[in-house]
Design an enzyme around this catalytic site. Structure first.
Site, short mmCIF file in Angstrom:
data_model
loop_
_atom_site.label_atom_id
_atom_site.label_comp_id
_atom_site.label_asym_id
_atom_site.label_seq_id
_atom_site.Cartn_x
_atom_site.Cartn_y
_atom_site.Cartn_z
N ASP A 1 -82.78 -56.67 22.97
CA ASP A 1 -82.25 -55.51 23.88
C ASP A 1 -81.68 -55.62 25.15
O ASP A 1 -82.27 -56.18 25.82
CB ASP A 1 -83.00 -54.11 23.53
CG ASP A 1 -82.65 -52.98 24.01
OD1 ASP A 1 -81.41 -52.60 23.76
OD2 ASP A 1 -83.50 -52.07 24.37
N HIS B 1 -72.06 -52.78 17.39
CA HIS B 1 -72.75 -52.31 18.36
C HIS B 1 -72.35 -52.92 20.00
O HIS B 1 -71.70 -51.81 20.75
CB HIS B 1 -74.19 -52.40 18.40
CG HIS B 1 -74.90 -52.08 19.75
ND1 HIS B 1 -75.12 -50.69 20.16
CD2 HIS B 1 -75.21 -52.73 20.86
CE1 HIS B 1 -75.63 -50.43 21.35
NE2 HIS B 1 -76.07 -51.89 21.75
#
Length: 238
Positions: free
Chosen positions: A157, A231
């Site tokens: 992340d 993404h």
């Protein structure tokens, strides 16, 4: 919720830009209408730095930090006559063709983090006691470091987030553009709900196309491999 971390509370840029903690607690409160509600909040602000120093002195290796933030809706009520940060505003709902980014209530946000969850819990308990009768809890979320910094879906992340050794005033801290509030920051609170059964049912290759990176080594997919709605493609606003 969109809020501004309060420079009057004595936070420093390092509390915002340092590396993520091993554990964290996010608490969103709503300010109630009790006569002494604002006074209790101001008392916490006045003593916030001292509370943090106490935790750091007791546990010097725990990398403890905390920030306090206030929403646009409550700013003038708590700090009348002090002006308002130029870009502080209430988040407006964004409706997409499939999903909606909702606007949620909240007046005060605490972000507490440390290497041990016990410290986060103790500090949250102290704050909760000091604000008893002045606020109502709207949301409390506990976070933890998963594996080697991966999100719960198994991918790293924040790979392209700014490095912590870069100039924090460039990307995270209010500077000369708003001198009355220099040293503060703006924060958006977002929460995502994952259907893990559906996600885990996808082949790894399909998951990688959703994220735009390899799952094993975090290497970005080439432009030929990466879908336009990956993404890391749709979140690249540089």
């Amino acid at each position: 919720m969109n809020s501004h971390q309060n420079p009057f509370a004595g936070n420093t840029p390092q509390d915002v830009t340092e590396r993520q903690g091993e554990n964290a607690i996010f608490i969103v409160y709503g300010l109630n209408q009790s006569p002494d509600a604002v006074d209790k909040v101001k008392d916490v602000c006045a003593n916030f730095s001292a509370l943090i120093r106490s935790m750091r002195n007791r546990f010097p290796d725990a990398q403890f930090s905390s920030t306090i933030s206030f929403s646009a809706n409550v700013w003038d009520h708590i700090f009348p006559g002090r002006g308002k940060p130029k870009e502080l505003e209430t988040f407006k709902e964004i409706r997409g063709s499939k999903y909606t980014a909702v606007s949620t209530p909240g007046d005060i946000l605490f972000h507490i983090r440390a290497r041990q969850m016990g410290l986060c819990y103790e500090f949250a308990s102290i704050i909760d006691e000091k604000l008893k009768g002045a606020v109502e809890a709207i949301d409390e979320t506990h976070g933890f470091r998963y594996m080697d910094g991966k999100a719960i879906i198994g991918f790293v992340d924040g790979t392209e987030s700014p490095a912590v050794d870069e100039n924090p005033y460039h990307f995270a801290v209010v500077g000369e553009e708003d001198p009355d509030f220099a040293g503060g920051s703006y924060v958006f609170v977002q929460k995502y709900i994952h259907d893990m059964n559906a996600w885990n049912a996808l082949p790894v290759e399909e998951q990688e196309k959703v994220i735009g990176r390899r799952k094993f080594n975090d290497v970005e997919l080439s432009d030929e491999e990466k879908p336009a709605n990956a993404h890391n493609a749709v979140t690249n606003i540089g």
